[in-house]
Design a protein around this motif. Structure first.
Motif, short mmCIF file in Angstrom:
data_model
loop_
_atom_site.label_atom_id
_atom_site.label_comp_id
_atom_site.label_asym_id
_atom_site.label_seq_id
_atom_site.Cartn_x
_atom_site.Cartn_y
_atom_site.Cartn_z
N THR A 280 0.88 -1.17 0.00
CA THR A 280 0.00 0.00 0.00
C THR A 280 0.92 1.22 0.00
OG1 THR A 280 -0.14 0.29 2.39
CG2 THR A 280 -1.67 -1.30 1.41
N GLY B 108 -0.14 -4.95 3.23
CA GLY B 108 -1.37 -5.54 3.73
C GLY B 108 -1.34 -7.03 3.52
N ARG C 170 -4.25 -12.39 16.25
CA ARG C 170 -5.50 -11.71 16.58
C ARG C 170 -6.31 -12.54 17.58
NH1 ARG C 170 -6.06 -6.53 14.40
NH2 ARG C 170 -8.23 -6.14 14.12
N LYS D 260 -12.03 -10.93 17.53
CA LYS D 260 -11.68 -9.55 17.21
C LYS D 260 -11.70 -9.39 15.69
CE LYS D 260 -8.54 -5.80 18.07
NZ LYS D 260 -7.39 -5.31 18.78
N ALA D 261 -12.45 -8.42 15.24
CA ALA D 261 -12.65 -8.24 13.80
C ALA D 261 -11.37 -7.84 13.08
CB ALA D 261 -13.72 -7.18 13.58
N LEU D 262 -11.33 -8.16 11.81
CA LEU D 262 -10.27 -7.71 10.91
C LEU D 262 -10.84 -6.61 10.01
CD1 LEU D 262 -8.89 -11.19 9.86
CD2 LEU D 262 -7.64 -9.47 11.15
N PRO D 263 -10.00 -5.72 9.51
CA PRO D 263 -10.50 -4.70 8.58
C PRO D 263 -11.00 -5.35 7.29
CG PRO D 263 -8.26 -4.20 9.30
CD PRO D 263 -8.59 -5.56 9.80
N LEU D 264 -11.98 -4.74 6.69
CA LEU D 264 -12.54 -5.21 5.43
C LEU D 264 -12.42 -4.09 4.41
CD1 LEU D 264 -14.24 -7.23 3.71
CD2 LEU D 264 -16.27 -6.11 4.67
N VAL D 265 -11.79 -4.39 3.28
CA VAL D 265 -11.69 -3.44 2.18
C VAL D 265 -12.65 -3.92 1.10
CG1 VAL D 265 -10.17 -2.42 0.45
CG2 VAL D 265 -9.28 -2.96 2.73
N VAL E 147 -19.80 -5.31 0.89
CA VAL E 147 -19.73 -5.47 2.35
C VAL E 147 -20.87 -6.36 2.82
CG1 VAL E 147 -19.92 -4.29 4.57
CG2 VAL E 147 -18.55 -3.29 2.74
#
Length: 84
Positions: free
Chosen positions: A22, A27, A47, A51-56, A63
């Motif tokens: 990036t 990433g 993790r 616990k959530a991970l980011p979503l792109v 989504v």
């Protein structure tokens, strides 16, 4: 470059995990619909379970394929003019 992108896409379709550059860091990515691949990322990052991970994603529809958009997220998107 196109060959690398095609190779990464093929790896993702096979359930793989890829690293990608990036502007400021690297990433780690997987297809969000592939629970096993997402779990591998979570384990690799240490993790905590749950616990959530980011979503792109490209858009809200993408989504909604893998996550529930709650009222706070919907309100925030509406305030930003992203949805009606």
């Amino acid at each position: 470059m196109a060959g690398r992108v095609e190779a990464a896409a093929a790896a993702l379709r096979r359930g793989g995990v890829v690293a990608y550059p990036t502007e400021t860091f690297y990433g780690i990515g997987a297809l969000a619909r592939d629970g096993a691949a997402v779990a591998r990322i979570a384990r690799a990052k240490g993790r905590p379970e749950g616990k959530a991970l980011p979503l792109v994603a490209a858009d809200r529809a993408m989504v909604e394929e893998v996550a529930e958009v709650g009222p706070l997220a919907a309100r925030t998107q509406a305030d930003a003019g992203l949805i009606a």
